[in-house]
Design an enzyme around this catalytic site. Sequence first.
Site, PDB file in Angstrom:
ATOM      1  N   PHE A  11      34.173 -15.205 -28.811  1.00 63.57           N
ATOM      2  CA  PHE A  11      34.682 -13.823 -28.784  1.00 63.57           C
ATOM      3  C   PHE A  11      36.168 -13.748 -29.186  1.00 63.57           C
ATOM      4  O   PHE A  11      36.529 -13.222 -30.241  1.00 63.57           O
ATOM      5  CB  PHE A  11      34.431 -13.247 -27.384  1.00 63.57           C
ATOM      6  CG  PHE A  11      35.199 -12.006 -27.024  1.00 63.57           C
ATOM      7  CD1 PHE A  11      35.297 -10.938 -27.912  1.00 63.57           C
ATOM      8  CD2 PHE A  11      35.821 -11.901 -25.775  1.00 63.57           C
ATOM      9  CE1 PHE A  11      36.010  -9.789 -27.569  1.00 63.57           C
ATOM     10  CE2 PHE A  11      36.523 -10.761 -25.424  1.00 63.57           C
ATOM     11  CZ  PHE A  11      36.632  -9.702 -26.321  1.00 63.57           C
ATOM     12  N   LEU A  35      29.613 -24.550 -31.367  1.00 62.54           N
ATOM     13  CA  LEU A  35      28.497 -23.596 -31.489  1.00 62.54           C
ATOM     14  C   LEU A  35      27.499 -23.760 -30.344  1.00 62.54           C
ATOM     15  O   LEU A  35      26.317 -24.009 -30.546  1.00 62.54           O
ATOM     16  CB  LEU A  35      27.816 -23.725 -32.865  1.00 62.54           C
ATOM     17  CG  LEU A  35      28.725 -23.389 -34.044  1.00 62.54           C
ATOM     18  CD1 LEU A  35      28.005 -23.600 -35.376  1.00 62.54           C
ATOM     19  CD2 LEU A  35      29.253 -21.955 -33.967  1.00 62.54           C
ATOM     20  N   THR A  36      28.017 -23.640 -29.142  1.00 63.05           N
ATOM     21  CA  THR A  36      27.144 -23.508 -27.973  1.00 63.05           C
ATOM     22  C   THR A  36      26.509 -22.121 -28.067  1.00 63.05           C
ATOM     23  O   THR A  36      26.749 -21.396 -29.045  1.00 63.05           O
ATOM     24  CB  THR A  36      27.960 -23.574 -26.667  1.00 63.05           C
ATOM     25  OG1 THR A  36      28.766 -22.392 -26.580  1.00 63.05           O
ATOM     26  CG2 THR A  36      28.840 -24.822 -26.616  1.00 63.05           C
ATOM     27  N   ILE A  60      35.039 -30.551 -28.817  1.00 64.49           N
ATOM     28  CA  ILE A  60      36.417 -30.970 -28.485  1.00 64.49           C
ATOM     29  C   ILE A  60      36.461 -32.163 -27.525  1.00 64.49           C
ATOM     30  O   ILE A  60      37.486 -32.827 -27.406  1.00 64.49           O
ATOM     31  CB  ILE A  60      37.281 -29.818 -27.906  1.00 64.49           C
ATOM     32  CG1 ILE A  60      36.691 -29.269 -26.599  1.00 64.49           C
ATOM     33  CG2 ILE A  60      37.506 -28.725 -28.930  1.00 64.49           C
ATOM     34  CD1 ILE A  60      37.704 -28.470 -25.767  1.00 64.49           C
ATOM     35  N   THR A 124      43.698 -18.424 -18.390  1.00 71.13           N
ATOM     36  CA  THR A 124      43.205 -17.175 -17.799  1.00 71.13           C
ATOM     37  C   THR A 124      43.934 -16.848 -16.505  1.00 71.13           C
ATOM     38  O   THR A 124      44.384 -17.754 -15.784  1.00 71.13           O
ATOM     39  CB  THR A 124      41.692 -17.322 -17.512  1.00 71.13           C
ATOM     40  OG1 THR A 124      41.260 -16.246 -16.684  1.00 71.13           O
ATOM     41  CG2 THR A 124      41.372 -18.617 -16.775  1.00 71.13           C
ATOM     42  N   ASP A 125      43.990 -15.556 -16.194  1.00 67.20           N
ATOM     43  CA  ASP A 125      44.589 -15.152 -14.914  1.00 67.20           C
ATOM     44  C   ASP A 125      43.772 -15.647 -13.719  1.00 67.20           C
ATOM     45  O   ASP A 125      44.266 -15.701 -12.592  1.00 67.20           O
ATOM     46  CB  ASP A 125      44.765 -13.624 -14.847  1.00 67.20           C
ATOM     47  CG  ASP A 125      43.474 -12.829 -15.003  1.00 67.20           C
ATOM     48  OD1 ASP A 125      42.409 -13.445 -15.219  1.00 67.20           O
ATOM     49  OD2 ASP A 125      43.529 -11.584 -14.924  1.00 67.20           O
ATOM     50  N   GLU A 126      42.500 -16.028 -13.971  1.00 63.85           N
ATOM     51  CA  GLU A 126      41.638 -16.432 -12.848  1.00 63.85           C
ATOM     52  C   GLU A 126      42.132 -17.702 -12.155  1.00 63.85           C
ATOM     53  O   GLU A 126      41.726 -17.983 -11.031  1.00 63.85           O
ATOM     54  CB  GLU A 126      40.189 -16.623 -13.319  1.00 63.85           C
ATOM     55  CG  GLU A 126      39.591 -15.347 -13.863  1.00 63.85           C
ATOM     56  CD  GLU A 126      38.071 -15.319 -13.871  1.00 63.85           C
ATOM     57  OE1 GLU A 126      37.436 -16.184 -13.247  1.00 63.85           O
ATOM     58  OE2 GLU A 126      37.537 -14.411 -14.521  1.00 63.85           O
ATOM     59  N   TYR A 149      34.478 -22.266 -12.773  1.00 64.47           N
ATOM     60  CA  TYR A 149      35.115 -21.927 -14.059  1.00 64.47           C
ATOM     61  C   TYR A 149      36.638 -21.954 -13.934  1.00 64.47           C
ATOM     62  O   TYR A 149      37.320 -22.651 -14.679  1.00 64.47           O
ATOM     63  CB  TYR A 149      34.657 -20.543 -14.546  1.00 64.47           C
ATOM     64  CG  TYR A 149      35.562 -19.935 -15.595  1.00 64.47           C
ATOM     65  CD1 TYR A 149      35.662 -20.500 -16.857  1.00 64.47           C
ATOM     66  CD2 TYR A 149      36.356 -18.814 -15.312  1.00 64.47           C
ATOM     67  CE1 TYR A 149      36.520 -19.969 -17.826  1.00 64.47           C
ATOM     68  CE2 TYR A 149      37.206 -18.269 -16.266  1.00 64.47           C
ATOM     69  CZ  TYR A 149      37.280 -18.849 -17.517  1.00 64.47           C
ATOM     70  OH  TYR A 149      38.136 -18.329 -18.462  1.00 64.47           O
ATOM     71  N   LYS A 153      39.498 -24.441 -15.596  1.00 64.05           N
ATOM     72  CA  LYS A 153      40.599 -23.960 -16.439  1.00 64.05           C
ATOM     73  C   LYS A 153      41.950 -24.409 -15.851  1.00 64.05           C
ATOM     74  O   LYS A 153      42.853 -24.807 -16.580  1.00 64.05           O
ATOM     75  CB  LYS A 153      40.567 -22.433 -16.569  1.00 64.05           C
ATOM     76  CG  LYS A 153      39.435 -21.873 -17.401  1.00 64.05           C
ATOM     77  CD  LYS A 153      39.470 -22.273 -18.859  1.00 64.05           C
ATOM     78  CE  LYS A 153      40.606 -21.638 -19.641  1.00 64.05           C
ATOM     79  NZ  LYS A 153      40.513 -21.974 -21.106  1.00 64.05           N
ATOM     80  N   ASN A 179      39.510  -9.489 -21.303  1.00 57.45           N
ATOM     81  CA  ASN A 179      39.540  -8.909 -22.653  1.00 57.45           C
ATOM     82  C   ASN A 179      38.300  -8.063 -22.907  1.00 57.45           C
ATOM     83  O   ASN A 179      37.230  -8.348 -22.364  1.00 57.45           O
ATOM     84  CB  ASN A 179      39.527 -10.021 -23.706  1.00 57.45           C
ATOM     85  CG  ASN A 179      40.869 -10.698 -23.878  1.00 57.45           C
ATOM     86  OD1 ASN A 179      41.202 -11.140 -24.970  1.00 57.45           O
ATOM     87  ND2 ASN A 179      41.658 -10.811 -22.821  1.00 57.45           N
ATOM     88  N   PRO A 204      23.284  -4.019 -13.579  1.00 57.85           N
ATOM     89  CA  PRO A 204      23.549  -4.675 -12.290  1.00 57.85           C
ATOM     90  C   PRO A 204      25.037  -4.632 -11.938  1.00 57.85           C
ATOM     91  O   PRO A 204      25.871  -5.104 -12.696  1.00 57.85           O
ATOM     92  CB  PRO A 204      23.093  -6.123 -12.526  1.00 57.85           C
ATOM     93  CG  PRO A 204      23.157  -6.321 -14.010  1.00 57.85           C
ATOM     94  CD  PRO A 204      23.045  -4.984 -14.661  1.00 57.85           C
TER      95      PRO A 204
END
Length: 341
Positions: A11, A35-36, A60, A124-126, A149, A153, A179, A204
Site C-alpha cells: 500500500f 510479493l506476499t 529482505i 509506526t506510532d503503534e 506486530y 516493529k 494511513n 464488523p
Amino acid sequence: MKILVTGGAGFIGSNFVLYMLQEHPTYDIINVDALTYAGNLENLKSIESNIRHTFIQADIADVQQMENIFAQGIDVVVNFAAESHVDRSILSPDVFVRTNVMGTQVLLDAAKKYQITKFLQVSTDEVYGSLGPTGLFTEETPLMPNSPYSASKAGGDLLVRAYHETFGLPVNITRCSNNYGPFQFPEKLIPLIIARALNNEAIPVYGDGLNIRDWLYVEDHCRAIDLVMHQGRSGEVYNIGGNNERTNIHIVETVLEQLGKPASLIQYVQDRLGHDRRYGIDPTKLQTELGWKPVHHFETGIKETINWYLNHQDWMARVQSGAYQDDVKLQYGKQVGDSDV
Ligand code: NAD
Ligand code: DAU
C-alpha cells in the site's frame, strides 16, 4: 541517486514509488518486494515501462538475495517491507518477527557493508503503545508495544538505532499514524468497509467502536518520508501525523453515509485482543525542523479515497478474488502462497 525501496508493491510503498518517480525526475528506484499476499504488482501498472523503476521479487530476510541487490550500488534504503496487519500478528506472530526484525537486520548489515548514505526505517506510532484520553505521542514517548506486530516493529526500530550508535550507520526512523488512500489491502478498516458495504455485507466493528486512530492521507506520509530522507538529522526519529483523530465508529458511519448505505450494516463484534485504545501523534518536530505539513484534510481526503475505490472496482475485485496474484505466476512462475516467506 539510486534508492532501494523495500515493500514497494504494498500500500504505502507503491504510493511512495509513484510519488518519488514523479517528484524526482533523475532518481532511479530499485523496488524489492517478496510479493506476499499484501504485495500487488497491479499497484505499479502505470510505471510498467518506466526505465527508472526496476522491480525485483526478493525477500529482505534472505542474505544472499540482499547481497546481490546491494552489490549493484545503492545510495539510500527506504524500508517499508513488513508484515503490517495487527489481526494477522495475533494469529501468526512468527512471520512478523522474521520479516520485521530479522529482515530489518539483514538490510542493516548490507547497508553497513555497502556504506549507503541513509537508511530510513518506516515505522509506526503503534510502537508507543496506547494513549489514554489525553496527551500525544512524541519522539520521547517510551516504546510500549502491545501486539506482536507492534513489538516486531519496535524490535526493528531498536536494531536501526543500535546500528547507528554502534557502527555510525546514517539512519532515520519515521513513526506514522494510520494511513488511508489508494491501493490499501481490504483487510484494513477503510477499504474493508468500502468493499463489504458495496456488497451489502455486515461491517464488523470491534468492541464498542470507540477506539481512536489518527488518520493521515498516504501522499502526506510519502512527502514526509521524502523530506526526512533528504534532510532528516542522522540518528533522529520523526513522528508523522496530521492531527486527525477519529473514533472507529465515526469512520464507519462516514463511509457508509457517503456510499449511501444503511447504518444497519454495522455489526458490533468481539474486540481485538490487546486492542490499543487511542493513538495520537505530535508532529511538532517534523513541522518545525523540516517544514512539513499535511496537504490533505480528512473530510476531503476520505471522499477522494472512497471515489478512488469506486472508480477502481476492477482493482478491488481482482484483490478479493485473488486474481491480482496472476501477474506473479506469469512473471515469476510461482504463486504468492508458494513463496518461502
Ligand atoms: P502492506 O502490508 O500493504 O505492504 C507491505 C509490503 O511488504 C507488501 O508488498 C509485502 O509483499 C512486502 N513484504 C512483506 N514481507 C516481505 C519480505 N520478507 N521481503 C520483502 N517484502 C516483503 O503494508 P503498508 O500498510 O504499506 O505498510 C508499509 C510500512 O509502513 C510497514 O513497515 C508498516 O509497518 C508501516 N506503517 C504502515 C501504516 C499504515 O497505516 N498502513 C502506518 C504507519 C506505518
Ligand atoms: O497506527 C499505524 C498502524 O495502523 C500501522 O502500523 C498498521 O500497519 C496498520 O495496519 C494500522 O493498524 P490498525 O490496527 O490501527 O489498523 P486496522 O485498519 O487493522 O484497524 C483500525 C481500527 O479499526 C482498529 O482500532 C481496529 C478497528 N477495526 C479493524 C478492522 C479490520 C474494526 O473495528 N473492524 C475491522 O474489521
